[in-house]
Write a protein that holds these residues in place. Structure first.
Motif, PDB file in Angstrom:
ATOM      1  N   LEU A  60       0.921  -1.469  -0.137  1.00  0.00           N
ATOM      2  CA  LEU A  60       0.465   0.169   0.231  1.00  0.00           C
ATOM      3  C   LEU A  60       1.033   1.380   0.074  1.00  0.00           C
ATOM      4  O   LEU A  60       2.559   1.070   1.027  1.00  0.00           O
ATOM      5  CB  LEU A  60      -1.178  -0.236   1.482  1.00  0.00           C
ATOM      6  N   THR A  61       0.471   2.364  -0.783  1.00  0.00           N
ATOM      7  CA  THR A  61       0.957   3.787  -0.903  1.00  0.00           C
ATOM      8  C   THR A  61       0.209   4.486   0.855  1.00  0.00           C
ATOM      9  O   THR A  61      -0.598   3.552   1.583  1.00  0.00           O
ATOM     10  CB  THR A  61       0.379   4.444  -1.364  1.00  0.00           C
ATOM     11  N   SER A  62       1.356   5.433   1.613  1.00  0.00           N
ATOM     12  CA  SER A  62       0.373   5.581   2.881  1.00  0.00           C
ATOM     13  C   SER A  62      -0.403   6.607   2.724  1.00  0.00           C
ATOM     14  O   SER A  62      -1.490   6.522   3.506  1.00  0.00           O
ATOM     15  CB  SER A  62       1.836   7.274   2.818  1.00  0.00           C
ATOM     16  N   SER A  63      -1.001   6.619   1.574  1.00  0.00           N
ATOM     17  CA  SER A  63      -2.844   6.998   1.559  1.00  0.00           C
ATOM     18  C   SER A  63      -3.413   5.814   1.605  1.00  0.00           C
ATOM     19  O   SER A  63      -4.879   5.808   1.475  1.00  0.00           O
ATOM     20  CB  SER A  63      -3.101   7.664  -0.229  1.00  0.00           C
ATOM     21  N   GLY A  64      -3.211   4.599   0.919  1.00  0.00           N
ATOM     22  CA  GLY A  64      -3.663   3.343   1.595  1.00  0.00           C
ATOM     23  C   GLY A  64      -4.346   2.693   0.099  1.00  0.00           C
ATOM     24  O   GLY A  64      -4.756   1.800   0.121  1.00  0.00           O
ATOM     25  N   ARG A  65      -3.913   3.389  -1.094  1.00  0.00           N
ATOM     26  CA  ARG A  65      -3.948   2.254  -2.643  1.00  0.00           C
ATOM     27  C   ARG A  65      -2.702   1.080  -2.250  1.00  0.00           C
ATOM     28  O   ARG A  65      -1.794   1.279  -2.406  1.00  0.00           O
ATOM     29  CB  ARG A  65      -3.432   3.559  -3.666  1.00  0.00           C
ATOM     30  N   CYS A  66      -3.641   0.202  -2.992  1.00  0.00           N
ATOM     31  CA  CYS A  66      -3.164  -0.834  -3.368  1.00  0.00           C
ATOM     32  C   CYS A  66      -2.210  -1.232  -4.717  1.00  0.00           C
ATOM     33  O   CYS A  66      -2.352  -0.422  -5.725  1.00  0.00           O
ATOM     34  CB  CYS A  66      -3.436  -2.001  -3.895  1.00  0.00           C
ATOM     35  N   PHE A  67      -0.423  -1.111  -4.712  1.00  0.00           N
ATOM     36  CA  PHE A  67      -0.379  -0.507  -5.742  1.00  0.00           C
ATOM     37  C   PHE A  67       0.319  -2.276  -6.266  1.00  0.00           C
ATOM     38  O   PHE A  67       1.412  -2.073  -7.351  1.00  0.00           O
ATOM     39  CB  PHE A  67       0.909   0.448  -5.984  1.00  0.00           C
ATOM     40  N   ALA A  68       0.418  -2.973  -5.497  1.00  0.00           N
ATOM     41  CA  ALA A  68       0.686  -4.188  -5.539  1.00  0.00           C
ATOM     42  C   ALA A  68       0.657  -4.662  -4.606  1.00  0.00           C
ATOM     43  O   ALA A  68       0.299  -5.921  -3.742  1.00  0.00           O
ATOM     44  CB  ALA A  68       2.331  -4.850  -5.623  1.00  0.00           C
ATOM     45  N   ASP A  69      -0.589  -6.394  -5.672  1.00  0.00           N
ATOM     46  CA  ASP A  69      -1.984  -7.268  -5.401  1.00  0.00           C
ATOM     47  C   ASP A  69      -1.423  -8.527  -4.879  1.00  0.00           C
ATOM     48  O   ASP A  69      -0.853  -8.743  -6.474  1.00  0.00           O
ATOM     49  CB  ASP A  69      -2.838  -6.511  -5.788  1.00  0.00           C
ATOM     50  N   ILE A  70      -0.498  -8.984  -4.186  1.00  0.00           N
ATOM     51  CA  ILE A  70       0.139 -10.597  -4.371  1.00  0.00           C
ATOM     52  C   ILE A  70      -0.921 -11.681  -3.792  1.00  0.00           C
ATOM     53  O   ILE A  70      -1.340 -12.103  -2.317  1.00  0.00           O
ATOM     54  CB  ILE A  70       1.309 -11.089  -3.989  1.00  0.00           C
ATOM     55  N   GLN A  71      -1.697 -12.939  -4.726  1.00  0.00           N
ATOM     56  CA  GLN A  71      -2.572 -13.796  -4.404  1.00  0.00           C
ATOM     57  C   GLN A  71      -2.142 -14.896  -4.908  1.00  0.00           C
ATOM     58  O   GLN A  71      -3.007 -14.695  -6.153  1.00  0.00           O
ATOM     59  CB  GLN A  71      -4.672 -13.331  -4.675  1.00  0.00           C
ATOM     60  N   PRO A  72      -1.931 -15.761  -4.545  1.00  0.00           N
ATOM     61  CA  PRO A  72      -0.963 -17.069  -4.910  1.00  0.00           C
ATOM     62  C   PRO A  72      -2.828 -17.494  -4.906  1.00  0.00           C
ATOM     63  O   PRO A  72      -2.415 -17.829  -3.911  1.00  0.00           O
ATOM     64  CB  PRO A  72       0.301 -17.066  -4.099  1.00  0.00           C
ATOM     65  N   MET A  73      -2.324 -18.229  -6.052  1.00  0.00           N
ATOM     66  CA  MET A  73      -3.994 -19.108  -6.086  1.00  0.00           C
ATOM     67  C   MET A  73      -3.445 -20.859  -6.508  1.00  0.00           C
ATOM     68  O   MET A  73      -4.279 -21.217  -6.981  1.00  0.00           O
ATOM     69  CB  MET A  73      -4.937 -18.529  -6.462  1.00  0.00           C
ATOM     70  N   LEU A  74      -2.117 -20.279  -7.332  1.00  0.00           N
ATOM     71  CA  LEU A  74      -1.695 -21.791  -7.412  1.00  0.00           C
ATOM     72  C   LEU A  74      -1.689 -23.084  -6.466  1.00  0.00           C
ATOM     73  O   LEU A  74      -1.216 -22.551  -5.053  1.00  0.00           O
ATOM     74  CB  LEU A  74      -0.844 -21.474  -8.332  1.00  0.00           C
ATOM     75  N   ASP A  75      -1.740 -23.833  -7.082  1.00  0.00           N
ATOM     76  CA  ASP A  75      -1.818 -25.137  -5.829  1.00  0.00           C
ATOM     77  C   ASP A  75      -0.441 -26.502  -6.516  1.00  0.00           C
ATOM     78  O   ASP A  75      -1.331 -27.823  -6.425  1.00  0.00           O
ATOM     79  CB  ASP A  75      -2.799 -25.662  -5.149  1.00  0.00           C
ATOM     80  N   ASP A  76       0.179 -25.938  -7.720  1.00  0.00           N
ATOM     81  CA  ASP A  76       1.017 -27.148  -7.974  1.00  0.00           C
ATOM     82  C   ASP A  76       2.048 -28.574  -7.225  1.00  0.00           C
ATOM     83  O   ASP A  76       1.821 -28.846  -7.647  1.00  0.00           O
ATOM     84  CB  ASP A  76       1.983 -26.270  -9.770  1.00  0.00           C
ATOM     85  N   PHE A  77       2.144 -28.147  -5.950  1.00  0.00           N
ATOM     86  CA  PHE A  77       2.480 -28.586  -5.229  1.00  0.00           C
ATOM     87  C   PHE A  77       2.124 -29.609  -4.366  1.00  0.00           C
ATOM     88  O   PHE A  77       2.454 -29.903  -3.254  1.00  0.00           O
ATOM     89  CB  PHE A  77       4.027 -27.960  -4.728  1.00  0.00           C
TER      90      PHE A  77
END
Length: 553
Positions: free
Chosen positions: A88-105
């Motif tokens: 998040l930036t200091s204003s609360g805006r999300c600038f990178a969203d990492i939502q790993p939904m893989l389950d290969d292993f």
């Protein structure tokens, strides 16, 4: 969950492997060696397992390692799967969203956890093995090695002394490793100029899931939801501040006021100040002594890879050590531990340092550029997928060691094999590793996984504890067919194994016990690949020499 020290009567102790340090890496190695029948002595300087704030992120690879020694079902209740990470930036805006939904292993790619609870599960797991002993409150003040083994001198908390003799020692004694320093092994890198204070709070006062990293230019912080209603906050310690000052109620209140509307209305568990280090040992093996975990490498916390890198060490080293101790491979096999692990540990250090710069750029102008560029890139689908699927995370891929190179474009050799669910002959569905156990595996799509191998090769692989596995479409399990002696047939009911094999002009994989692919081939050349894997295991003189007469061209 913490143990009480065991007090042996003898003043001289024997083991095949001494593991120094009862942290997660030492516990994992002791569990794997224990189930392989190796005589293990686990030595810990403290009188109990550590219970203060530590790692909070456990990856799918680490869960698969814990699965390999039979404790994953006991660990899962202490995790939160599919744990997203948002910058998040200091204003609360999300600038990178990492939502790993893989389950290969076989498991969620990223999970929240509370390390002391998982460490406790691994410690309790050691009680399954009569061949594993745990000694707490032991200070190792001297050690030496010769051609036959390692000698250790221990001092108990009551002043009594003990002598230990073992074939090998694995030093998992932390970033300030006494063993590494005594061996004069370099620890190259640097310590970040700033510290961070970690605060754990019970009965989560926010309750929001996932983890947030706020790039506040005044005082960056982290807010993480953990299992069992625990909230983790981490704040940068500013120049001139001390742990004692920050721990005062009025200063703690100021910190928490940055993230909570009622900073006095919390149930504090504990707080602790940390340094962020980025260091890598000059070597991981010195004779019969091996370094693992923080003793071999330490890294900033931003990608949660310190714990997971240590677990990769355990997964890579333990099976090799078991083969050598049991006389199934020569000691040269242990050289492949550093050969395979050191470069990837360096890559994870670099990733963690980079993530720290993203959260806390060295100059304010860099933060402004970061926010603007990241806002634009969020609208580029390939870039968005790159973050969502954690493709930025360097996955281990070994190009030297116990791997057989081939001419296949983008060959998966040296990388970790997938772990989908498979169907058994009785209709039960289980994860693939439950069929393999802690063993080697030769897995063939459609065909007999023994076809083309000589009797000597089959015998050699059986001595290694291999599982021969034939994979069929699940619907074919109901067809009448002749049983193949010593071969397990499983059904691919969700098409994931067929899809995987369909990517390459090959249909047989040779898997190592750590689930990395040692070789990829077809039935007609399986004998050559199998011979080369035995050679790279340094097992050709230990097992049947005729098993390695065929060589890869």
């Amino acid at each position: 969950m913490n143990p009480s020290p065991q007090q042996p009567n003898e003043s001289s102790l024997q083991a095949e492997v001494v593991v120094l340090g009862a942290g997660p890496v030492g516990l994992a190695i002791a569990n794997y060696l224990g189930q392989m029948g190796v005589q293990v002595l686990l030595i810990e300087k403290l009188d109990a397992l550590i219970d203060y704030p530590r790692a909070i992120g456990i990856d799918d690879e680490s869960l698969r390692t814990i699965q390999s020694f039979g404790l994953v079902e006991h660990v899962l209740p202490h995790t939160t799967p599919w744990h997203a990470m948002r910058f998040l930036t200091s204003s609360g805006r999300c600038f990178a969203d990492i939502q790993p939904m893989l389950d290969d292993f076989g498991w969620s790619r990223r999970n929240a956890f509370i390390q002391p609870q998982v460490d406790g599960v691994m410690y309790e797991g050691l009680k399954r093995f009569t061949n594993v002993r745990c000694l707490f409150s032991r200070d190792m003040y001297d050690f030496s090695q010769d051609d036959q083994g390692v000698s250790l001198s221990l001092r108990n908390s009551d002043g009594t002394e003990e002598q230990v003799r073992a074939a090998y020692m694995v030093a998992c004694d932390g970033g300030n490793s006494y063993v590494r320093r005594t061996l004069n092994v370099s620890f190259d890198g640097k310590t970040a100029p700033n510290q961070w204070i970690v605060i754990d709070i019970a009965n989560d006062p926010l309750g929001t899931p996932n983890i947030y990293l706020c790039a506040d230019p005044v005082r960056p912080y982290v807010s993480a939801a953990l299992p069992h209603g625990v909230r983790r906050f981490e704040f940068m310690v500013m120049p001139g501040e001390t742990e004692e000052q920050l721990s005062r109620p009025e200063n703690m209140r100021k910190l928490l006021a940055q993230v909570l509307p009622e900073p006095d209305k919390v149930e504090l568990i504990r707080q602790r100040v940390y340094n962020h280090n980025a260091r890598l040992a000059g070597q991981f093996r010195v004779g019969r002594i091996l370094l693992a975990g923080d003793a071999a490498h330490i890294m900033p916390v931003w990608q949660g890879q310190g714990y997971n890198s240590g677990m990769r060490d355990a997964s890579n080293l333990a099976w090799k050590l078991a083969l050598v101790v049991k006389g199934l491979a020569k000691a040269q096999l242990l050289d492949t531990y550093e050969l395979e692990r050191r470069d990837h540990a360096r890559a994870m250090i670099d990733l963690s340092v980079m993530a720290g710069h993203v959260l806390n750029p060295p100059k304010r102008i860099y933060a402004t550029l970061r926010d603007g560029i990241s806002w634009l890139l969020n609208y580029v689908p390939p870039v968005k997928r790159y973050f969502l699927e954690m493709r930025f995370k360097p996955m281990p891929k070994y190009t030297a060691g116990v791997v057989v190179a081939d001419s296949i474009k983008n060959s998966p050799v040296g990388s970790m094999f997938i772990q989908p669910k498979v169907e058994l002959e009785d209709g039960c569905q289980v994860l693939l590793d439950e069929v393999i156990g802690s063993n080697f595996a030769i897995i063939a799509w459609g065909s007999n996984p023994k076809w083309g191998m000589s009797a000597a090769q089959i015998s050699a692989y059986e001595a290694l504890g291999v599982k021969f596995i034939q994979v069929l479409p699940a619907v074919q399990l109901k067809a009448q067919r002749a049983a193949i002696d010593g071969v397990i047939t499983v059904g691919d009911f969700n098409n994931r194994l067929k899809t995987w094999f369909g990517l390459y002009p090959a249909s047989v994989v040779i898997l190592r016990p750590d689930r990395f692919i040692a070789a990829l081939t077809i039935p007609q050349t399986l004998d050559q690949a199998a011979a080369e894997v035995l050679r790279r295991l340094h097992a050709n003189d230990v097992l049947a020499p005729s098993a390695v007469q065929a060589q890869v061209a």
